[in-house]
Design an enzyme around this catalytic site. Structure first.
Site, PDB file in Angstrom:
ATOM      1  N   SER A  46      34.192  41.729  42.208  1.00  0.00           N
ATOM      2  CA  SER A  46      33.171  42.106  41.233  1.00  0.00           C
ATOM      3  C   SER A  46      32.184  43.024  41.918  1.00  0.00           C
ATOM      4  CB  SER A  46      32.455  40.869  40.696  1.00  0.00           C
ATOM      5  OG  SER A  46      31.508  41.246  39.704  1.00  0.00           O
ATOM      6  N   GLU A  47      31.832  44.124  41.250  1.00  0.00           N
ATOM      7  CA  GLU A  47      31.034  45.156  41.923  1.00  0.00           C
ATOM      8  C   GLU A  47      29.611  44.724  42.250  1.00  0.00           C
ATOM      9  OE1 GLU A  47      31.357  46.695  37.562  1.00  0.00           O
ATOM     10  OE2 GLU A  47      32.528  45.445  38.932  1.00  0.00           O
TER      11      GLU A  47
END
Length: 216
Positions: A46-47
């Protein structure tokens, strides 16, 4: 016909292999993990700074301090890592993400993508999409073929671009389209639809592969 989102997510899952580092966009893409075969385990990134997310937790087990980039509570696998955004985007921009799966407002025959804003409507921002579609080794758009009957696969995007020439594969409830130099090639067709229906729902010209197969 089965649920449209289930059909799309199940077909996307077949594109992924054991050990892949994958970024899943908000909404439909998060469903892909529900259709992975038992021998395939992904490393989900997840960024906002997580590597090693698990399936969505139940409401009772959700920790509101552990969320994905869309603010949704997530579970964490053993061995997962947390890091800051600069490290996270170093992973993305460094080409270490095998595939990113995301939705789209529009995609065109050149593989151009528009998925972040409709002019005049409120938007929280582009998020990590711009970096992900350029940095990931493979970009898969998972979306319904049309929006309220209007085509989403166009000759040329009309909405502001997220990035140009980045999409490799488009998977909808109607079939699987590969973005190639010659245009959009339909390689798999869902048995509930005909070639004519696919072309009718697509503004761009659809090239039908001579090896066209039924969509699984």
């Amino acid at each position: 016909m089965a649920d449209v989102k289930d059909i799309i997510a199940a077909r996307v899952a077949k594109e992924l292999k054991d050990g892949d580092v994958v970024n899943l966009g908000i909404g439909l893409p998060t469903m892909v993990v529900n259709f992975l075969p038992p021998d395939v385990e992904l490393i989900i990134q997840s960024e906002n700074g997580i590597m090693g997310m698990g399936p969505a937790p139940s409401k009772e087990n959700a920790n509101t301090d552990i969320v994905n980039a869309g603010g949704q509570p997530v579970s964490i696998k053993n061995g997962a890592m947390f890091f800051d955004s600069s490290y996270s985007f170093g992973i993305i921009r460094g080409g270490h993400v095998d595939a990113t799966i995301l939705g789209a407002l529009e995609v065109d025959e050149k593989g151009n993508l528009a998925n972040w804003i409709v002019p005049g409507k409120m938007v929280p921002g582009m998020g990590g999409a711009m970096d992900l579609v350029v940095g990931a080794k493979k970009v898969i758009v998972a979306m319904t073929h049309t929006q309220k009957g209007a085509a989403k696969i166009l000759k040329k995007c009309t909405l502001p671009y997220t990035a140009l020439g980045v999409v490799n594969l488009i998977i909808t409830e109607m079939g699987v389209l590969e973005v190639r130099e010659e245009g959009l090639v339909l390689t798999e067709l869902h048995p509930d639809f005909t070639k004519e229906q696919v072309q009718e729902a697509t503004e761009a010209k659809v090239i039908f592969s001579p090896d066209l197969k039924p969509m699984q």
